[in-house]
Design an enzyme around this catalytic site. Sequence first.
Site, PDB file in Angstrom:
ATOM      1  N   ASP A   1       0.822  -1.203   0.000  1.00 34.86           N
ATOM      2  CA  ASP A   1       0.000   0.000   0.000  1.00 34.86           C
ATOM      3  C   ASP A   1       0.868   1.270   0.000  1.00 34.86           C
ATOM      4  O   ASP A   1       1.839   1.361   0.761  1.00 34.86           O
ATOM      5  CB  ASP A   1      -0.893  -0.033   1.258  1.00 34.86           C
ATOM      6  CG  ASP A   1      -1.978   1.022   1.237  1.00 34.86           C
ATOM      7  OD1 ASP A   1      -2.797   1.009   0.302  1.00 34.86           O
ATOM      8  OD2 ASP A   1      -2.002   1.866   2.161  1.00 34.86           O
TER       9      ASP A   1
ATOM     10  N   GLU B   1       1.955  -0.252  -4.818  1.00 32.54           N
ATOM     11  CA  GLU B   1       1.049   0.827  -5.178  1.00 32.54           C
ATOM     12  C   GLU B   1       1.868   2.117  -5.157  1.00 32.54           C
ATOM     13  O   GLU B   1       1.900   2.841  -4.166  1.00 32.54           O
ATOM     14  CB  GLU B   1      -0.132   0.925  -4.203  1.00 32.54           C
ATOM     15  CG  GLU B   1      -1.187   1.877  -4.736  1.00 32.54           C
ATOM     16  CD  GLU B   1      -2.101   2.485  -3.672  1.00 32.54           C
ATOM     17  OE1 GLU B   1      -3.150   3.022  -4.039  1.00 32.54           O
ATOM     18  OE2 GLU B   1      -1.765   2.451  -2.477  1.00 32.54           O
TER      19      GLU B   1
HETATM   20  C1  NOJ Z   1      -4.534   2.949  -0.982  1.00 27.16           C
HETATM   21  C2  NOJ Z   1      -5.668   1.992  -0.775  1.00 27.16           C
HETATM   22  O1  NOJ Z   1      -5.924   1.303  -1.966  1.00 27.16           O
HETATM   23  C3  NOJ Z   1      -6.833   2.816  -0.291  1.00 27.16           C
HETATM   24  O2  NOJ Z   1      -8.023   2.055  -0.268  1.00 27.16           O
HETATM   25  C4  NOJ Z   1      -6.497   3.365   1.059  1.00 27.16           C
HETATM   26  O3  NOJ Z   1      -7.521   4.233   1.483  1.00 27.16           O
HETATM   27  C5  NOJ Z   1      -5.181   4.152   1.042  1.00 27.16           C
HETATM   28  N1  NOJ Z   1      -4.161   3.493   0.287  1.00 27.16           N
HETATM   29  C6  NOJ Z   1      -4.643   4.336   2.438  1.00 27.16           C
HETATM   30  O4  NOJ Z   1      -4.198   3.119   2.955  1.00 27.16           O
END
Ligand code: NOJ
Length: 526
Positions: free
Chosen positions: A207, A272
């Site tokens: 993440d 991500e």
């Molecule tokens: C990216 C995640 O995909 C999202 O759902 C989340 O709110 C944020 N990161 C914070 O963790």
Amino acid sequence: MAGPALTPPGAAWWRGGAIYQVYPRSFADGNGDGIGDLPGAADRLEHVARLGADAVWLAPINPSGGVDGGYDVTDYLDVDPVYGGLPGFERFRDRAHELGLGVILDWVPNHTSDRHPWFVEARASRDSARRDWYVFADGRGDGPPNNWSSRFAGPAWVPDEATGQWYLASFYPQQPDLNWSNPEVRAAMADTLRVWVDRGVDGFRIDVVHRLAKDPLLRDNREAAADPPAGYGRNPGWYTTLHLRDENGPEVHGYLREMRAAVGPGTLLLGEVWILDLREVVRYLSPGELDLAFNFPFALSPWNPGPMAEVIELTEELFGAGWPAWHLSNHDMARAGTRFGPRTVRAAAVLLLTLRGTPVLYMGEEIGMLDGVVPPERALDPVGRDGSRTPMQWDASPNAGFAPPGAEPWLPVAAGYRDRNVAEQEGDPDSVLALYRRLLDARRRHPALSTGTFRMLEAPAGTLAYERAGPGERFVVALNFTEDRREVPLAAGTVEVASSVSLEGRELEGVVALPPHGAVVVRGGH
Ligand code: NOJ
Ligand code: CA
């Protein structure tokens, strides 16, 4: 096992493969409480295997504070009882491996929940042994320590009344950022990775990994006039600063190498990396760092061949021998079918599954699912992401086969599920589901379509055409982005896969006539 059964051990199985994202809360409810869970998901995995995916990415399954759909973790080593706890995970993992599917967990290293015992201890006093596990700082005058904005609302700093300082929270205030410059934090987080590797997972989706390294001096971001991208407006302040100090610091690459060392070479690390400059993104794929990084400029591109071609070509150019990943939908954005319109879902499938790289599908994309309209009284996510998180549509029964008929699903099933569901499409050789299956099958049978080279071709206005080639094989993909018929010139060839099954098998001589929003994968072709 070390990876999906179909791939020789040690080989990079994800290179030719496709990943399927499951949002566990919305996939399948096994015990009738209205919330998806892992035993329920395990029983539905055959669908994913039949589709032809290679691995499943599960959005967070850890116990959480329940503020951010699981991205506010209270215990990295456990599984939320609502999802079936550790036994539920084991059942899911074993079933996935039995079917030859890898298991990819979501790992959330940038922040914990404010209810995580580490944070409870850290905030207890300025002298707490864990104080420096998070980012506490004195305010500037009456205000926060600097001008950083949170992603979702207001400043990124939360006043901590009891100790008279502020803590950093880059997302919701209940998600305090961990201090990654503290080696103890990094060691503790690396331990969590090792535990899950030992428990048999095949990879991690990391993440907001670009957020781990921030300016140690906490200097201001630079103000800049910026228009939020259409349809993605959340916290305006987040868009009106250049994120020079609160993300993507040079230390992040060392942190990535530590993660790699913790998991070993065979575990997929998919980041991500939410950065819109692909030149920066590609640096995360340096040796010893990530295997894959999401391509957000592609995911956020309008459905228009000009900008699409531009981002695809730039990706090709920058990634070189590296390996891109592609997605058009996920749990944070409106589904592609909703953004671009339901008539585009077939061409979008052809595009996503024929680019050079690893495609990541979002559950329901394979049936052309659209966002649900969640009435205000049922809304749960304060920044409005419920629409793409409504339950998976399995069949036409009440609750769409997601939960037993008497249950109350945690988010309402989207209207239209009676016509758009897996069971309905199973029996129809010309369904969106059948198209996804044919595309994934073609990728397996023809390495040119998965691991082959990519070359953009000249194409008439409103269309996109490119070549994929591998040893002894060559394909041309042509897509029509318009409401009208379009002719794309190409050399003789045979239609291998097409948006409508009736076009398949046709011999072409010099031109392909694409119906509105049609798309073809032509063998031979150029
Ligand atoms: C990216 C995640 O995909 C999202 O759902 C989340 O709110 C944020 N990161 C914070 O963790
Ligand atoms: Ca359940």
